[in-house]
Each structure stands twice: as structure tokens, then as C-alpha cells.
Scaffold this motif. Structure first.
Motif, mmCIF file in Angstrom:
data_model
loop_
_atom_site.group_PDB
_atom_site.id
_atom_site.type_symbol
_atom_site.label_atom_id
_atom_site.label_comp_id
_atom_site.label_asym_id
_atom_site.label_seq_id
_atom_site.Cartn_x
_atom_site.Cartn_y
_atom_site.Cartn_z
ATOM 1 N N ILE A 39 0.869 -1.176 0.000
ATOM 2 C CA ILE A 39 0.000 0.000 0.000
ATOM 3 C C ILE A 39 0.905 1.224 0.000
ATOM 4 O O ILE A 39 1.894 1.279 0.735
ATOM 5 C CB ILE A 39 -0.898 0.022 1.248
ATOM 6 N N PHE A 84 -5.495 -3.091 5.477
ATOM 7 C CA PHE A 84 -5.871 -3.101 4.060
ATOM 8 C C PHE A 84 -7.377 -2.879 3.904
ATOM 9 O O PHE A 84 -7.821 -2.059 3.099
ATOM 10 C CB PHE A 84 -5.458 -4.422 3.422
ATOM 11 N N ALA A 85 -8.156 -3.623 4.686
ATOM 12 C CA ALA A 85 -9.608 -3.524 4.580
ATOM 13 C C ALA A 85 -10.107 -2.146 4.988
ATOM 14 O O ALA A 85 -11.047 -1.611 4.393
ATOM 15 C CB ALA A 85 -10.265 -4.602 5.447
ATOM 16 N N GLN A 140 -8.975 0.499 2.052
ATOM 17 C CA GLN A 140 -9.000 0.095 0.644
ATOM 18 C C GLN A 140 -9.780 1.055 -0.254
ATOM 19 O O GLN A 140 -9.497 1.159 -1.443
ATOM 20 C CB GLN A 140 -9.567 -1.316 0.504
ATOM 21 N N ASN A 141 -10.733 1.780 0.295
ATOM 22 C CA ASN A 141 -11.505 2.723 -0.517
ATOM 23 C C ASN A 141 -11.191 4.177 -0.192
ATOM 24 O O ASN A 141 -11.926 5.083 -0.593
ATOM 25 C CB ASN A 141 -13.005 2.473 -0.319
ATOM 26 N N MET A 172 -3.937 1.590 -3.870
ATOM 27 C CA MET A 172 -4.103 0.182 -3.546
ATOM 28 C C MET A 172 -3.772 -0.705 -4.739
ATOM 29 O O MET A 172 -4.005 -0.329 -5.890
ATOM 30 C CB MET A 172 -5.549 -0.095 -3.118
#
Length: 265
Positions: A43, A175-176, A179-180, A186
């Protein structure tokens, strides 16, 4: 704020743009074995750090000739608080309370003074991202480099640097969670890849750290060349895919896996 003459006359310091990898050490990695990591994934978070100084004009005095601001912001003014927990600015020791801690966005502070000096900027991340801090150094500039540039109360002296913070093998939770997020670049994952459910940050909270409408934003240097950023992201993904393929080939050929790199701070 007062400062030694030799420091005030020093030249500016602008770090060379680069990508800094932020990793947990092998010891920390073992301690967090319960927090599953995404191997061969990275990331990246583009940031800008710098200073902006305004001459005070008729209000200037011998000890306070300029008002300046030092800051860390998203490369295209996105909120960074999803990744950055706090920023510590270390000012010249002649300032009252020279160690300034900023716990929430925007990650900045403003002061008045007359001398130029180097500011240490220590960035601390949320625990699911990394336990290591990252320290940058930026030289406060009060005067333009141009020899015959007149002092102005309306046009500031701006010095900014672009950099990227890279998190290799991030935790699934981190990450979760990001992620947006618009501040984060990403990688592409398979559509079947399952991530743990995490709370979604409220949109109003995210807007608090967005610097698009900042009072100083008209003077920010434009680092939002979308085409270049997209090309860089695509190139990174291709490199990562190639690394995964090579590692799998090495395993199939019975070649020992190389040692993991040490934490870079």
C-alpha cells in the motif's frame, strides 16, 4: 522567535523525492502473527510536507518578521488521518515548547519568527499500519531564492516536497480499513479475495482532514498530475505481479526464499 545568526543564514534543505518503505521488524512481525499479513502486497500513500512563510510587512519587528506554517498533507489534499495518527514537529530550541504534537488533521502548526532553521517532522501511524515512526527534515525558508524578489505580504515563500510512504505486506485489517480511501494507492486483488469486515469511517470525519479548501491551498504546489500517478501505480502493480511470479517459480524450483528486508524508518 530568536535564533543563532549562523543557523538563520543557512541554505535551504529539500529532500529528494523517494518512496519510503515502512515495515515492522522481524521481532514485531512475530509478535503480530495473529494479525494476518497480505504477502507480496503493498500500500502506498503519497504525501507532501513543507512550509509556507508570509512577510508581516509594517507589522514586522526585529524578532518577528514572518508568520509561517509547517505541515504534512495529502499529495492531492486528501485526508491522511486514516493512516497517520499524529505528527510531532520539532522546532528550534529557542521557541517556547519546541516539541509540538498535532493529534488530529490538519497536521500543521503556525508560528512567528525571524530566522530560518531545520524542522524535524516525526510521523506516527495507526497501530494496524505500523508501530514505527518516520522522521523527515525540512528547512524553513522565509526568503525567496530570487536575488531581486521584493518582499510581499500577499505572496508567501512556499517550499514543499513530495514523497510516498510504502507499507509492504500490510495487515488484513489495515488493508480492509483503507481500501476505498482516496489518499491511498491500492493494488488490484482477485475478485474472490475475502477481507475481514471493518467499521467504515464516517464521511464527515474524513472531510475534516481534507485540505482542498484550506486557507493556504491556493499556494500549494500542484502534485496532482493524475496521468503520472496512474502510470506509477500501474507500474508498481506490474512489478509486484512479477515478484509474485518469480517467488512462486523459485519455490517450484526448490530455491530457498530470500530473507525478508529489515524495517526502514
Amino acid at each position: 522567535m530568536l535564533q543563532n545568526e549562523d543557523e538563520a543564514d543557512g541554505g535551504g534543505f529539500v529532500p529528494t523525492p523517494k518512496r519510503e518503505e515502512i515495515q515492522d521488524s522481524s521481532e514485531d512481525y512475530d509478535k503480530k502473527s495473529s494479525n494476518k499479513r497480505l504477502k507480496d502486497v503493498e500500500i502506498s500513500v503519497p504525501i507532501v510536507y513543507g512550509t509556507m512563510a508570509f512577510w508581516l510587512g509594517k507589522k514586522a519587528s526585529e524578532s518577528q518578521s514572518h508568520k509561517w506554517t509547517v505541515y504534512v498533507r495529502g499529495a492531492t489534499n486528501e485526508d491522511l488521518s486514516a493512516v497517520i495518527k499524529r505528527v510531532v514537529f520539532q522546532l528550534h530550541p529557542t521557541f517556547t515548547n519546541p516539541t509540538r504534537v498535532v493529534e488530529s488533521p490538519p497536521f500543521e502548526l503556525s508560528e512567528c519568527g525571524w530566522g530560518e532553521f531545520e524542522i524535524a517532522i516525526s510521523i506516527f501511524f495507526h497501530s494496524d499500519a505500523c508501530d514505527k515512526q518516520w522522521t523527515l527534515f525540512h528547512h524553513l525558508k522565509l526568503y525567496a531564492e530570487e536575488e531581486f524578489c521584493p518582499l510581499s505580504t500577499k505572496k508567501p515563500v512556499v517550499v514543499e516536497s513530495y514523497d510516498e510512504i510504502v507499507f509492504p505486506d500490510p495487515s488484513e485489517a489495515f488493508f480492509a480499513r483503507v481500501q476505498n480511501h482516496p489518499a491511498v494507492i491500492m493494488p488490484r486483488l482477485p475478485a474472490t479475495f475475502a477481507l475481514p469486515l471493518v467499521p467504515i469511517e464516517h464521511e464527515d470525519e474524513e472531510k475534516k482532514g481534507n485540505t482542498t479548501n484550506h486557507l493556504l491551498s491556493q499556494w500549494f504546489i500542484n502534485f496532482s498530475d493524475t496521468d503520472e500517478l496512474v502510470k506509477l501505480a500501474a507500474a508498481r502493480q506490474q512489478v509486484q505481479s512479477r515478484i509474485v511470479m518469480l517467488r512462486r517459480q523459485m519455490v517450484n524450483d526448490g530455491v530457498p526464499h530470500p530473507l525478508e528486508p529489515a524495517c526502514v524508518s
